[in-house]
Design an enzyme around this catalytic site. Sequence first.
Site, PDB file in Angstrom:
ATOM      1  N   CYS A  42       0.824  -1.214   0.000  1.00 52.12           N
ATOM      2  CA  CYS A  42       0.000   0.000   0.000  1.00 52.12           C
ATOM      3  C   CYS A  42       0.852   1.254   0.000  1.00 52.12           C
ATOM      4  O   CYS A  42       2.043   1.222   0.289  1.00 52.12           O
ATOM      5  CB  CYS A  42      -0.858   0.054   1.275  1.00 52.12           C
ATOM      6  SG  CYS A  42      -1.957  -1.324   1.523  1.00 52.12           S
ATOM      7  N   CYS A  73      -2.727  -3.034  -3.403  1.00 54.16           N
ATOM      8  CA  CYS A  73      -3.959  -2.868  -2.638  1.00 54.16           C
ATOM      9  C   CYS A  73      -5.093  -2.405  -3.554  1.00 54.16           C
ATOM     10  O   CYS A  73      -4.897  -1.539  -4.403  1.00 54.16           O
ATOM     11  CB  CYS A  73      -3.704  -1.841  -1.534  1.00 54.16           C
ATOM     12  SG  CYS A  73      -5.166  -1.296  -0.651  1.00 54.16           S
ATOM     13  N   CYS A  76      -6.049   1.591  -2.122  1.00 50.91           N
ATOM     14  CA  CYS A  76      -5.222   2.783  -2.384  1.00 50.91           C
ATOM     15  C   CYS A  76      -4.528   2.751  -3.745  1.00 50.91           C
ATOM     16  O   CYS A  76      -3.926   3.732  -4.151  1.00 50.91           O
ATOM     17  CB  CYS A  76      -4.197   2.985  -1.269  1.00 50.91           C
ATOM     18  SG  CYS A  76      -2.864   1.763  -1.230  1.00 50.91           S
TER      19      CYS A  76
END
Length: 193
Positions: A42, A73, A76
Amino acid sequence: MDMDTVFILAPLSDEQWQAVANNDASFDGQFFYAVKTTGIFCRPSCKSRLPKRENIGYFELAEQAMAARYRPCKRCKPTGQRLPDEEWITIVTEYIDAHYSEALNLDTLAHLSHGTPYHLHRTFKKVKGITPVDYIQQIRIGRAQQLLLASDLPVSQIGESVGLANTPYFITLFKKKTGLTPDAFRRQQQRQY
């Protein structure tokens, strides 16, 4: 970047940990954090649930994280691209397959896979044809069937070992999915052999 190069997950500094803990967008682009337990990486600003510090480390580049076999991810989008739905659902089903005996629900799976419960439910059903809860139940009942055939464990212990500690609920669900109670299933299978 040479794809034969091995990238090691480096431990976070205190400053990086604070950036992750506070979802500090000013650190985006400076490093990417990766979660060992989920295999996902992330941006520091990701709004996903904060992992335990000992389960995360960092890479300087998203490409390094991907070369180390971490997946971007869904929430994000650290690579700027969305993970394909099929790949995302594969991550979730692999997690369920490995952790079916634990307390699992839609919220937990969504947090672990960095998505929202609504989007996970909808996407899972689109890709797999069943809901995440149905899939969890299918895995648990399948494993319970194996245990009923391969052991003399009591029904309550089998239910508990597949993540269904409430014995009456386990028996009801088992009968709903197979047409038989666990005891009747065991007796029927023993008569056939």
